[in-house]
Design a protein around this motif. Sequence first.
Motif, PDB file in Angstrom:
ATOM      1  N   HIS A 230       6.074  -0.610   9.826  1.00  0.00           N
ATOM      2  CA  HIS A 230       6.024  -1.809   9.250  1.00  0.00           C
ATOM      3  C   HIS A 230       7.453  -1.961   8.655  1.00  0.00           C
ATOM      4  O   HIS A 230       8.126  -3.272   8.658  1.00  0.00           O
ATOM      5  CB  HIS A 230       4.845  -1.745   8.177  1.00  0.00           C
ATOM      6  CG  HIS A 230       3.707  -1.993   8.610  1.00  0.00           C
ATOM      7  ND1 HIS A 230       3.107  -3.115   9.262  1.00  0.00           N
ATOM      8  CD2 HIS A 230       2.706  -0.870   8.736  1.00  0.00           C
ATOM      9  CE1 HIS A 230       1.740  -2.778   9.810  1.00  0.00           C
ATOM     10  NE2 HIS A 230       1.649  -1.410   9.422  1.00  0.00           N
TER      11      HIS A 230
ATOM     12  N   ILE B 112      -1.929   0.281   3.085  1.00  0.00           N
ATOM     13  CA  ILE B 112      -2.140   1.348   2.602  1.00  0.00           C
ATOM     14  C   ILE B 112      -1.373   1.653   1.251  1.00  0.00           C
ATOM     15  O   ILE B 112      -0.164   0.943   1.236  1.00  0.00           O
ATOM     16  CB  ILE B 112      -1.525   2.571   3.671  1.00  0.00           C
ATOM     17  CG1 ILE B 112      -2.327   2.724   4.939  1.00  0.00           C
ATOM     18  CG2 ILE B 112      -1.199   4.206   2.998  1.00  0.00           C
ATOM     19  CD1 ILE B 112      -1.596   3.257   5.957  1.00  0.00           C
ATOM     20  N   GLN B 113      -1.870   2.271   0.302  1.00  0.00           N
ATOM     21  CA  GLN B 113      -1.149   2.314  -1.081  1.00  0.00           C
ATOM     22  C   GLN B 113      -1.229   3.624  -1.282  1.00  0.00           C
ATOM     23  O   GLN B 113      -1.957   4.395  -1.074  1.00  0.00           O
ATOM     24  CB  GLN B 113      -2.010   1.232  -2.018  1.00  0.00           C
ATOM     25  CG  GLN B 113      -1.821  -0.201  -1.493  1.00  0.00           C
ATOM     26  CD  GLN B 113      -2.359  -0.961  -2.607  1.00  0.00           C
ATOM     27  OE1 GLN B 113      -2.597  -0.631  -3.689  1.00  0.00           O
ATOM     28  NE2 GLN B 113      -2.597  -2.402  -2.029  1.00  0.00           N
TER      29      GLN B 113
ATOM     30  N   ALA C  80       0.828   8.363   6.366  1.00  0.00           N
ATOM     31  CA  ALA C  80       1.182   6.888   5.520  1.00  0.00           C
ATOM     32  C   ALA C  80       2.605   6.762   6.021  1.00  0.00           C
ATOM     33  O   ALA C  80       2.934   5.452   6.245  1.00  0.00           O
ATOM     34  CB  ALA C  80       0.654   7.161   4.105  1.00  0.00           C
TER      35      ALA C  80
ATOM     36  N   LEU D  16       5.293  -3.237   2.172  1.00  0.00           N
ATOM     37  CA  LEU D  16       4.716  -2.169   3.018  1.00  0.00           C
ATOM     38  C   LEU D  16       3.308  -1.988   2.608  1.00  0.00           C
ATOM     39  O   LEU D  16       2.277  -1.962   3.657  1.00  0.00           O
ATOM     40  CB  LEU D  16       5.390  -0.903   2.713  1.00  0.00           C
ATOM     41  CG  LEU D  16       6.757  -0.610   3.308  1.00  0.00           C
ATOM     42  CD1 LEU D  16       7.239   0.671   3.077  1.00  0.00           C
ATOM     43  CD2 LEU D  16       6.684  -0.773   4.890  1.00  0.00           C
TER      44      LEU D  16
ATOM     45  N   ALA E 156       1.469  -4.896   4.206  1.00  0.00           N
ATOM     46  CA  ALA E 156       1.135  -5.053   5.557  1.00  0.00           C
ATOM     47  C   ALA E 156       0.251  -4.087   6.388  1.00  0.00           C
ATOM     48  O   ALA E 156      -0.096  -4.291   7.290  1.00  0.00           O
ATOM     49  CB  ALA E 156       2.675  -5.101   6.145  1.00  0.00           C
ATOM     50  N   SER E 157       0.437  -2.887   5.513  1.00  0.00           N
ATOM     51  CA  SER E 157      -0.311  -1.918   6.133  1.00  0.00           C
ATOM     52  C   SER E 157      -1.925  -1.480   5.803  1.00  0.00           C
ATOM     53  O   SER E 157      -2.577  -0.855   6.372  1.00  0.00           O
ATOM     54  CB  SER E 157       0.567  -0.244   6.066  1.00  0.00           C
ATOM     55  OG  SER E 157       0.351  -0.335   4.570  1.00  0.00           O
TER      56      SER E 157
ATOM     57  N   ILE F 113       3.105   5.201   9.273  1.00  0.00           N
ATOM     58  CA  ILE F 113       2.613   3.737   9.369  1.00  0.00           C
ATOM     59  C   ILE F 113       3.523   2.913   8.816  1.00  0.00           C
ATOM     60  O   ILE F 113       4.002   1.839   9.229  1.00  0.00           O
ATOM     61  CB  ILE F 113       1.205   3.882   8.805  1.00  0.00           C
ATOM     62  CG1 ILE F 113       0.225   4.522   9.921  1.00  0.00           C
ATOM     63  CG2 ILE F 113       0.972   2.385   8.805  1.00  0.00           C
ATOM     64  CD1 ILE F 113      -1.214   4.807   9.142  1.00  0.00           C
ATOM     65  N   TRP F 114       4.067   3.407   7.537  1.00  0.00           N
ATOM     66  CA  TRP F 114       4.891   2.435   6.579  1.00  0.00           C
ATOM     67  C   TRP F 114       6.284   2.246   7.276  1.00  0.00           C
ATOM     68  O   TRP F 114       6.743   1.184   7.389  1.00  0.00           O
ATOM     69  CB  TRP F 114       5.180   3.221   5.248  1.00  0.00           C
ATOM     70  CG  TRP F 114       3.875   2.736   4.318  1.00  0.00           C
ATOM     71  CD1 TRP F 114       2.951   2.023   4.464  1.00  0.00           C
ATOM     72  CD2 TRP F 114       3.629   3.565   3.311  1.00  0.00           C
ATOM     73  NE1 TRP F 114       2.156   2.043   3.425  1.00  0.00           N
ATOM     74  CE2 TRP F 114       2.514   2.994   2.796  1.00  0.00           C
ATOM     75  CE3 TRP F 114       4.303   5.017   2.550  1.00  0.00           C
ATOM     76  CZ2 TRP F 114       2.123   3.701   1.492  1.00  0.00           C
ATOM     77  CZ3 TRP F 114       3.550   5.320   1.576  1.00  0.00           C
ATOM     78  CH2 TRP F 114       2.527   4.648   1.080  1.00  0.00           C
TER      79      TRP F 114
ATOM     80  N   ARG G 227      -6.274   4.006   2.223  1.00  0.00           N
ATOM     81  CA  ARG G 227      -6.521   2.557   2.849  1.00  0.00           C
ATOM     82  C   ARG G 227      -6.991   1.595   1.904  1.00  0.00           C
ATOM     83  O   ARG G 227      -7.740   2.282   0.963  1.00  0.00           O
ATOM     84  CB  ARG G 227      -7.160   2.905   4.190  1.00  0.00           C
ATOM     85  CG  ARG G 227      -6.249   3.612   5.123  1.00  0.00           C
ATOM     86  CD  ARG G 227      -7.151   3.558   6.496  1.00  0.00           C
ATOM     87  NE  ARG G 227      -6.377   4.535   7.505  1.00  0.00           N
ATOM     88  CZ  ARG G 227      -5.460   4.193   8.339  1.00  0.00           C
ATOM     89  NH1 ARG G 227      -4.855   2.910   8.165  1.00  0.00           N
ATOM     90  NH2 ARG G 227      -4.785   5.073   8.957  1.00  0.00           N
TER      91      ARG G 227
ATOM     92  N   TYR H  71      -2.716   8.750  -1.163  1.00  0.00           N
ATOM     93  CA  TYR H  71      -2.403   7.729  -0.188  1.00  0.00           C
ATOM     94  C   TYR H  71      -3.913   7.162   0.379  1.00  0.00           C
ATOM     95  O   TYR H  71      -4.733   8.161   0.579  1.00  0.00           O
ATOM     96  CB  TYR H  71      -1.675   8.387   1.002  1.00  0.00           C
ATOM     97  CG  TYR H  71      -0.235   8.801   0.487  1.00  0.00           C
ATOM     98  CD1 TYR H  71       0.649   7.792   0.622  1.00  0.00           C
ATOM     99  CD2 TYR H  71      -0.144  10.085   0.158  1.00  0.00           C
ATOM    100  CE1 TYR H  71       2.026   8.411   0.095  1.00  0.00           C
ATOM    101  CE2 TYR H  71       1.286  10.419  -0.555  1.00  0.00           C
ATOM    102  CZ  TYR H  71       2.023   9.222  -0.423  1.00  0.00           C
ATOM    103  OH  TYR H  71       3.396   9.728  -0.968  1.00  0.00           O
TER     104      TYR H  71
END
Length: 185
Positions: free
Chosen positions: A27, A58-59, A20, A52, A55-56, A23-24, A9, A7
């Motif tokens: 969202h 984060i992947q 993560a 997600l 918007a965040s 946070i997801w 940013r 995970y």
Amino acid sequence: MAEERGYRRDNGERIAAREAWDIWAVHAYDILIGVAQTYHATITYGELRDRLFAASGIQTSALLQNWIGEVLNRVIHESRRRGEPPLSALVVRLDDGMVGGGYDEVLRVRGEPAAENEMAREEHAAVSRLACYRRFGAPLPPDGGQPALSPRLQAAVRARTPQPRRPLCPTCFVQLPVTGACDSC
């Protein structure tokens, strides 16, 4: 070189999976409220993932099925805490339009018995979706709306439902036309 699973940013900073997921989930709640504002709308797991990530910031390269349940469980518990219908009922699989086994957490959290089969789960989710549309302001038909399976699942159910056959002529055993009078006799 293959991307390392994890995970991160957008700036490349690595973060813990639980961070993560938390946070997801925030969202996801907002995204699903947006979906609930359109009568009979649903979102696929893949569409939710993409939204997600966007918007965040984060992947992950981890497989969707390895983490989306953690996010939706957080949404289920937050919905319950707020006294709102389960927004996770709006998330369906792309291939068949079903909510899937993870929806059982909704039943567990509510203290309801487990669904007897997949269709019982889908019918429960349809009722939950209608509650979401009502709660979050979707324009509804004059009758207040009806619970419905997702469009893809409805189409599959219709395709499996045998169509009524027209009666046969008792004399020559050919199918009768719409008029009901045999053209051969």
